[in-house]
Design a protein around this motif. Sequence first.
Motif, PDB file in Angstrom:
ATOM      1  N   THR A 130      -2.841  -4.774  16.330  1.00  0.00           N
ATOM      2  CA  THR A 130      -3.496  -3.456  16.468  1.00  0.00           C
ATOM      3  C   THR A 130      -4.351  -3.251  15.201  1.00  0.00           C
ATOM      4  N   PRO A 131      -5.362  -2.383  15.254  1.00  0.00           N
ATOM      5  CA  PRO A 131      -6.256  -2.228  14.098  1.00  0.00           C
ATOM      6  C   PRO A 131      -5.539  -1.777  12.819  1.00  0.00           C
ATOM      7  N   ILE A 132      -6.098  -2.212  11.702  1.00  0.00           N
ATOM      8  CA  ILE A 132      -5.550  -1.824  10.392  1.00  0.00           C
ATOM      9  C   ILE A 132      -6.633  -1.120   9.585  1.00  0.00           C
ATOM     10  N   PHE A 133      -6.369   0.132   9.260  1.00  0.00           N
ATOM     11  CA  PHE A 133      -7.275   0.900   8.400  1.00  0.00           C
ATOM     12  C   PHE A 133      -6.781   0.748   6.956  1.00  0.00           C
ATOM     13  N   VAL A 134      -7.715   0.687   6.026  1.00  0.00           N
ATOM     14  CA  VAL A 134      -7.317   0.622   4.617  1.00  0.00           C
ATOM     15  C   VAL A 134      -7.826   1.875   3.907  1.00  0.00           C
ATOM     16  N   ASN A 135      -6.871   2.635   3.394  1.00  0.00           N
ATOM     17  CA  ASN A 135      -7.179   3.887   2.693  1.00  0.00           C
ATOM     18  C   ASN A 135      -7.429   3.549   1.220  1.00  0.00           C
ATOM     19  N   ILE A 136      -8.588   3.957   0.707  1.00  0.00           N
ATOM     20  CA  ILE A 136      -8.961   3.565  -0.659  1.00  0.00           C
ATOM     21  C   ILE A 136      -9.140   4.787  -1.561  1.00  0.00           C
ATOM     22  N   GLY A 137      -8.822   4.561  -2.851  1.00  0.00           N
ATOM     23  CA  GLY A 137      -8.910   5.655  -3.820  1.00  0.00           C
ATOM     24  C   GLY A 137      -9.343   5.129  -5.178  1.00  0.00           C
TER      25      GLY A 137
END
Length: 342
Positions: A130-137
């Motif tokens: 399933t899709p993987i989102f990467v949260n960046i900061g």
Amino acid sequence: MVERLKPWLWLSPQVAHKWGPLFLNTYGRFKPLQTLTWSPFAWRDLDFTNPLGIAGGVDKNAECIDGWWTLGAGFIEVGTVTPRPQDGNGGKILDRDKRAHAVWNKMGFPNRGAEFVARQLKGLYQPHFTPIFVNIGKNRETKLEAAHEDYIACMKALGDSADAFVINISSPNTEGLRELLQPENLQRFLEPLVKASHENMGSRSSDQPVPLLLKVSPDITNEELKKVLDISLNLNIDGWILTNTSIGMREGLRFPSDGGVSGLPLAKRSKELLTHTIDYLGERRKGKLIVSSGGVMSPTDVFERLRMGANLVQVYSALVFNGPFFFRQVADQADLSPGLKG
Ligand SMILES: Cc1cc2nc3c(=O)[nH]c(=O)nc-3n(C[C@H](O)[C@H](O)[C@H](O)COP(=O)(O)O)c2cc1C
């Protein structure tokens, strides 16, 4: 039986948080990998077997993805990831209120850094289940004026393993970060990110740039929301996550006055922002992704957000109070829930 006893609630929030990954990885190793299919959804070149995923912060370092897949998440968001590894804030950083179904945190992006997370993602089964989102900061010590450089560094390190990037400028636990979401600062901050995403080749699964989603704070006013949406549309941002944790909403709760509140107290404002966003965008939402997060505590809440018009829904606090089998509970009830696409 285990689901009814909820043994994870016997542990302190810190201990449950520390040992959760061990449980998930063991579970992921012994159970066959399965996907739960209900209301499947396709967006751009991404296929979601169901529209319910984990929110940012649940799996900060992409260490339990097989476990989340096995449990039936329809998509996974990892992070918040910063360019360089960093520890969390000191002192107490996590608490919960069982009666109010609320969670409080002041973590401040503890994570092992972009290169570690990139290695984790590259080691996964390809193509992703399933899709993987990467949260960046941004790292704590990076000045606000240079914040865009940290986001671009993450995009470069993770561009060939992410299905979408979530730009997190709505966490209350990194000093000053939310100023970037203010309409007067947003354009200047986002512009270089959009430019870099176009220069940064194609994504893992297509020759298009990796989609950029903006995570919004529940504490902005409705007028600010409109400006944030206008600026994002102008820059062709691909979607929004509504919402992050709140710096308010602690009436009747014994949480510290700083940090961010999640869970049930967030539900009302998160739903308002979802409705305002859909109404304000109108036809302009075509091709964009709207993700609802904040106070989704039960299967009924998941279905409500979808009926309100969210494309996808995310949970964090529901996993704290209902446990990791929440995805299965929702899937079981989805079959009985009239009006859901499937
Ligand atoms: C302990 C904790 C840590 C979190 N860490 C992050 C984070 O690193 N990045 C982020 O964008 N959101 C983070 N969040 C916010 C969640 O992703 C989510 O937006 C918020 O909790 C609202 O959803 P909920 O009511 O289902 O918990 C965190 C939330 C909690 C409770």
